[in-house]
Design a protein around this motif. Structure first.
Motif, mmCIF file in Angstrom:
data_model
loop_
_atom_site.group_PDB
_atom_site.id
_atom_site.type_symbol
_atom_site.label_atom_id
_atom_site.label_comp_id
_atom_site.label_asym_id
_atom_site.label_seq_id
_atom_site.Cartn_x
_atom_site.Cartn_y
_atom_site.Cartn_z
ATOM 1 N N SER A 181 6.251 -29.513 -24.419
ATOM 2 C CA SER A 181 5.986 -29.640 -22.994
ATOM 3 C C SER A 181 4.827 -30.578 -22.708
ATOM 4 O O SER A 181 4.768 -31.204 -21.651
ATOM 5 C CB SER A 181 5.706 -28.260 -22.385
ATOM 6 O OG SER A 181 4.566 -27.661 -22.976
ATOM 7 N N TRP A 182 3.888 -30.708 -23.670
ATOM 8 C CA TRP A 182 2.758 -31.616 -23.467
ATOM 9 C C TRP A 182 2.908 -32.914 -24.244
ATOM 10 O O TRP A 182 2.008 -33.740 -24.292
ATOM 11 C CB TRP A 182 1.446 -30.917 -23.834
ATOM 12 C CG TRP A 182 1.166 -29.778 -22.915
ATOM 13 C CD1 TRP A 182 1.391 -28.455 -23.164
ATOM 14 C CD2 TRP A 182 0.654 -29.846 -21.590
ATOM 15 N NE1 TRP A 182 1.050 -27.701 -22.079
ATOM 16 C CE2 TRP A 182 0.590 -28.525 -21.091
ATOM 17 C CE3 TRP A 182 0.250 -30.889 -20.754
ATOM 18 C CZ2 TRP A 182 0.130 -28.216 -19.814
ATOM 19 C CZ3 TRP A 182 -0.205 -30.583 -19.489
ATOM 20 C CH2 TRP A 182 -0.260 -29.265 -19.025
ATOM 21 N N LYS A 183 4.048 -33.070 -24.932
ATOM 22 C CA LYS A 183 4.416 -34.337 -25.569
ATOM 23 C C LYS A 183 3.321 -34.861 -26.503
ATOM 24 O O LYS A 183 2.555 -35.754 -26.155
ATOM 25 C CB LYS A 183 4.790 -35.395 -24.524
ATOM 26 C CG LYS A 183 5.991 -35.016 -23.688
ATOM 27 C CD LYS A 183 6.437 -36.165 -22.798
ATOM 28 C CE LYS A 183 7.598 -35.747 -21.904
ATOM 29 N NZ LYS A 183 8.759 -35.330 -22.665
ATOM 30 N N ARG A 184 3.290 -34.322 -27.706
ATOM 31 C CA ARG A 184 2.335 -34.765 -28.711
ATOM 32 C C ARG A 184 2.921 -35.895 -29.565
ATOM 33 O O ARG A 184 4.120 -35.921 -29.843
ATOM 34 C CB ARG A 184 1.965 -33.605 -29.637
ATOM 35 C CG ARG A 184 1.558 -32.330 -28.951
ATOM 36 C CD ARG A 184 0.415 -32.503 -27.984
ATOM 37 N NE ARG A 184 -0.743 -33.132 -28.586
ATOM 38 C CZ ARG A 184 -1.857 -33.435 -27.938
ATOM 39 N NH1 ARG A 184 -1.946 -33.194 -26.642
ATOM 40 N NH2 ARG A 184 -2.866 -33.993 -28.554
ATOM 41 N N ALA A 185 2.093 -36.828 -29.993
ATOM 42 C CA ALA A 185 2.494 -37.908 -30.899
ATOM 43 C C ALA A 185 1.636 -37.824 -32.156
ATOM 44 O O ALA A 185 0.402 -37.788 -32.079
ATOM 45 C CB ALA A 185 2.314 -39.264 -30.236
ATOM 46 N N LEU A 186 2.282 -37.775 -33.312
ATOM 47 C CA LEU A 186 1.553 -37.675 -34.578
ATOM 48 C C LEU A 186 0.853 -38.994 -34.898
ATOM 49 O O LEU A 186 1.436 -40.072 -34.788
ATOM 50 C CB LEU A 186 2.519 -37.320 -35.703
ATOM 51 C CG LEU A 186 1.891 -37.158 -37.084
ATOM 52 C CD1 LEU A 186 0.997 -35.923 -37.136
ATOM 53 C CD2 LEU A 186 2.963 -37.082 -38.160
ATOM 54 N N VAL A 187 -0.418 -38.903 -35.312
ATOM 55 C CA VAL A 187 -1.179 -40.060 -35.757
ATOM 56 C C VAL A 187 -1.293 -40.068 -37.275
ATOM 57 O O VAL A 187 -1.049 -41.076 -37.937
ATOM 58 C CB VAL A 187 -2.575 -40.091 -35.120
ATOM 59 C CG1 VAL A 187 -3.350 -41.324 -35.578
ATOM 60 C CG2 VAL A 187 -2.477 -40.062 -33.604
ATOM 61 N N SER A 188 -1.674 -38.928 -37.851
ATOM 62 C CA SER A 188 -1.792 -38.811 -39.301
ATOM 63 C C SER A 188 -1.716 -37.344 -39.686
ATOM 64 O O SER A 188 -1.766 -36.463 -38.819
ATOM 65 C CB SER A 188 -3.115 -39.426 -39.793
ATOM 66 O OG SER A 188 -4.224 -38.679 -39.299
ATOM 67 N N ALA A 189 -1.607 -37.082 -40.988
ATOM 68 C CA ALA A 189 -1.509 -35.694 -41.449
ATOM 69 C C ALA A 189 -2.068 -35.570 -42.850
ATOM 70 O O ALA A 189 -2.181 -36.553 -43.591
ATOM 71 C CB ALA A 189 -0.058 -35.216 -41.409
ATOM 72 N N PHE A 190 -2.419 -34.334 -43.217
ATOM 73 C CA PHE A 190 -3.010 -34.079 -44.533
ATOM 74 C C PHE A 190 -2.638 -32.678 -45.005
ATOM 75 O O PHE A 190 -2.598 -31.729 -44.215
ATOM 76 C CB PHE A 190 -4.541 -34.184 -44.474
ATOM 77 C CG PHE A 190 -5.230 -33.662 -45.708
ATOM 78 C CD1 PHE A 190 -5.286 -34.426 -46.867
ATOM 79 C CD2 PHE A 190 -5.803 -32.393 -45.724
ATOM 80 C CE1 PHE A 190 -5.897 -33.931 -48.008
ATOM 81 C CE2 PHE A 190 -6.426 -31.901 -46.855
ATOM 82 C CZ PHE A 190 -6.479 -32.677 -47.999
ATOM 83 N N SER A 191 -2.383 -32.557 -46.302
ATOM 84 C CA SER A 191 -2.201 -31.264 -46.931
ATOM 85 C C SER A 191 -2.875 -31.303 -48.293
ATOM 86 O O SER A 191 -2.630 -32.225 -49.085
ATOM 87 C CB SER A 191 -0.717 -30.927 -47.095
ATOM 88 O OG SER A 191 -0.555 -29.647 -47.679
ATOM 89 N N ALA A 192 -3.724 -30.331 -48.578
ATOM 90 C CA ALA A 192 -4.380 -30.265 -49.879
ATOM 91 C C ALA A 192 -3.350 -29.897 -50.949
ATOM 92 O O ALA A 192 -2.362 -29.219 -50.655
ATOM 93 C CB ALA A 192 -5.501 -29.229 -49.849
ATOM 94 N N PRO A 193 -3.551 -30.322 -52.191
ATOM 95 C CA PRO A 193 -2.615 -29.959 -53.256
ATOM 96 C C PRO A 193 -2.425 -28.442 -53.334
ATOM 97 O O PRO A 193 -3.393 -27.688 -53.382
ATOM 98 C CB PRO A 193 -3.297 -30.502 -54.516
ATOM 99 C CG PRO A 193 -4.138 -31.639 -54.021
ATOM 100 C CD PRO A 193 -4.636 -31.211 -52.677
ATOM 101 N N GLY A 247 -8.300 -32.910 -27.389
ATOM 102 C CA GLY A 247 -6.897 -33.067 -27.061
ATOM 103 C C GLY A 247 -6.253 -34.255 -27.741
ATOM 104 O O GLY A 247 -5.035 -34.296 -27.904
ATOM 105 N N ASP A 248 -7.049 -35.237 -28.170
ATOM 106 C CA ASP A 248 -6.539 -36.421 -28.862
ATOM 107 C C ASP A 248 -7.276 -36.568 -30.181
ATOM 108 O O ASP A 248 -8.424 -37.012 -30.217
ATOM 109 C CB ASP A 248 -6.740 -37.673 -28.011
ATOM 110 C CG ASP A 248 -5.889 -37.662 -26.763
ATOM 111 O OD1 ASP A 248 -4.659 -37.522 -26.908
ATOM 112 O OD2 ASP A 248 -6.435 -37.774 -25.657
ATOM 113 N N MET A 249 -6.630 -36.188 -31.251
ATOM 114 C CA MET A 249 -7.228 -36.248 -32.579
ATOM 115 C C MET A 249 -6.523 -37.318 -33.404
ATOM 116 O O MET A 249 -5.345 -37.628 -33.178
ATOM 117 C CB MET A 249 -7.147 -34.889 -33.257
ATOM 118 C CG MET A 249 -7.764 -33.760 -32.430
ATOM 119 S SD MET A 249 -9.524 -33.993 -32.044
ATOM 120 C CE MET A 249 -10.271 -33.582 -33.628
ATOM 121 N N THR A 250 -7.222 -37.899 -34.365
ATOM 122 C CA THR A 250 -6.710 -39.055 -35.087
ATOM 123 C C THR A 250 -6.609 -38.869 -36.595
ATOM 124 O O THR A 250 -5.838 -39.570 -37.251
ATOM 125 C CB THR A 250 -7.607 -40.274 -34.828
ATOM 126 O OG1 THR A 250 -8.958 -39.938 -35.184
ATOM 127 C CG2 THR A 250 -7.555 -40.680 -33.356
#
Length: 404
Positions: A181-193, A247-250
């Protein structure tokens, strides 16, 4: 087999649609193998097309020698004229399990793998930009958005035939409709091993009047369920974002599965602990800037680094509230990503082919060979071990000395 390269810069929407339709008839993936011991170059036509017009007089020649050397970064990656990635493709993410298992992902479905000897392009079956790669123990997930993922090495129920690269779309179970509903766009992502969750940094793209408040946080997370589906969940109470703009994270990165940092616009800096639990703890910190932070790297539970607009560098050293200001940075160009192998071996990359290195005492600018007049935007950096760095950006992947 027909190869179709798409150019997005400077093309009108109607033309782009036509090009996409023209590519719809491609049959399967294009595989490309290069000898990693030989630095790759872009041919003259591609280099000219990727440049921004007539070259200005060189004012930074000392950082851009013609010949590769051991102390310079040099092209080495899945770019070239023999079926490789187009020179105008932007690399959005670099990640790996070891020096012999490195992945890159970028615009228009660009995904490629390095096995320690050569690069192979991997077709995910879509011409959509991949913003992150989630490397699990024996599987890979290409992340277009937190609600659109493609996996290989994972049993996916009712997914149909895999792409030429072995990728299948995975079903998504949404736990919070706020994401849509708030329309998010992915910038980057991370997952630890070994972590259960993939954490994503997102920006708001809703332009209607009802979205003016941007009333969701910019950090979300995804995990795989026992049934082979993936579950999306919010991670931060919106009430926190009333105290600090989040609200806007990178970018998000952690020193472990349970200890993460996220940064974003307006200098937002969030520390996330108990990150694997159902209710993570989140605290806002003062980064001492209102400019955007674009990248973060956590060295340990008590030390982290962030970079951003206009050459900003910030350093967290364990203070209860505040990050330290870092001065004497040898650039005013925007910095987009940062990674390190230790507190004395850290790399940051940014606009105009800017690469900085920290040796534990000071930051210095590094040389890049083989670019000619090009000064591409650099957007990704990753390190498997000390002194061993991979850097990616607009039409380029770099390594020290051009070696793996």
């Amino acid at each position: 087999m027909r190869t179709c390269h798409l150019v997005v810069a400077g093309i009108a929407a109607m033309s782009l649609t036509g090009l996409l339709n023209a590519c719809a008839g491609d049959e399967g993936a294009v595989l490309v193998e290069h000898d990693a011991s030989v630095p790759l170059t872009v041919d003259a036509a591609q280099a000219d097309a990727a440049s921004d017009g007539d070259a200005a007089p060189c004012t930074d020649c000392e950082y851009f020698p013609e010949e590769c050397s051991a102390d310079a970064l040099c092209p080495n990656g899945p770019f070239g004229t023999n079926g490789g990635l187009d020179a105008r493709t932007q690399i959005n993410a670099i990640v790996g399990r070891s020096e012999r298992d490195v992945w890159v992902a970028g615009a228009l479905g660009a995904v490629a793998h390095f096995d320690g000897v050569s690069w192979t392009r991997s077709d995910i079956g879509q011409q959509k930009s991949v913003h992150a790669l989630w490397l699990r123990d024996s599987a890979e997930v290409a992340v277009v958005s937190l609600t659109e993922l493609y996996a290989r090495g994972i049993e996916v129920p009712d997914a149909g035939a895999p792409s030429a690269g072995g990728w299948l779309p995975v079903e998504q179970t949404v736990h919070s409709w706020d994401y849509f509903s708030w329309k998010r766009a992915l910038v980057s992502a991370f997952s630890a091993p070994g972590a259960a969750w993939l954490w994503g940094a997102t920006e708001n793209i809703c332009e209607s009047n009802g979205c003016a408040g941007n009333r969701t946080a910019g950090v979300w997370r995804v995990r795989a369920s026992d049934s082979g589906t993936f579950e999306l969940s919010d991670a931060i109470d919106w009430e926190l974002c009333k105290e600090i703009w989040c609200g806007d994270m990178t970018s998000v990165h952690g020193s472990s599965a349970n200890d993460l940092w996220a940064v974003g616009h307006a200098g937002a800096a969030l520390h996330i602990t108990n990150a694997e639990s159902d209710t993570p703890d989140v605290r806002a910190f003062n980064s001492q800037t209102s400019d955007s932070l674009h990248g973060v790297w956590a060295a340990s539970g008590s030390e982290a680094w962030a970079v951003g607009a206009k050459g900003i560098v910030r350093h967290y050293t364990g203070h209860s509230v505040t990050w330290d200001i870092v001065s004497d940075i040898p650039t005013v160009n925007d910095l987009h990503a940062i990674w390190g192998s230790s507190p004395s071996d850290i790399w940051a990359v940014g606009d105009a082919a800017t690469v900085l290195h920290y040796d534990g005492k000071s930051w210095s600018r590094m040389k890049i060979a083989g670019l000619g007049t090009r000064r591409p935007k650099l957007t990704a950096v990753w390190m498997p071990s000390p002194g061993h760095v991979w850097i990616g950006g607009q039409g380029v992947v770099l390594s020290l000395g051009g070696k793996p």
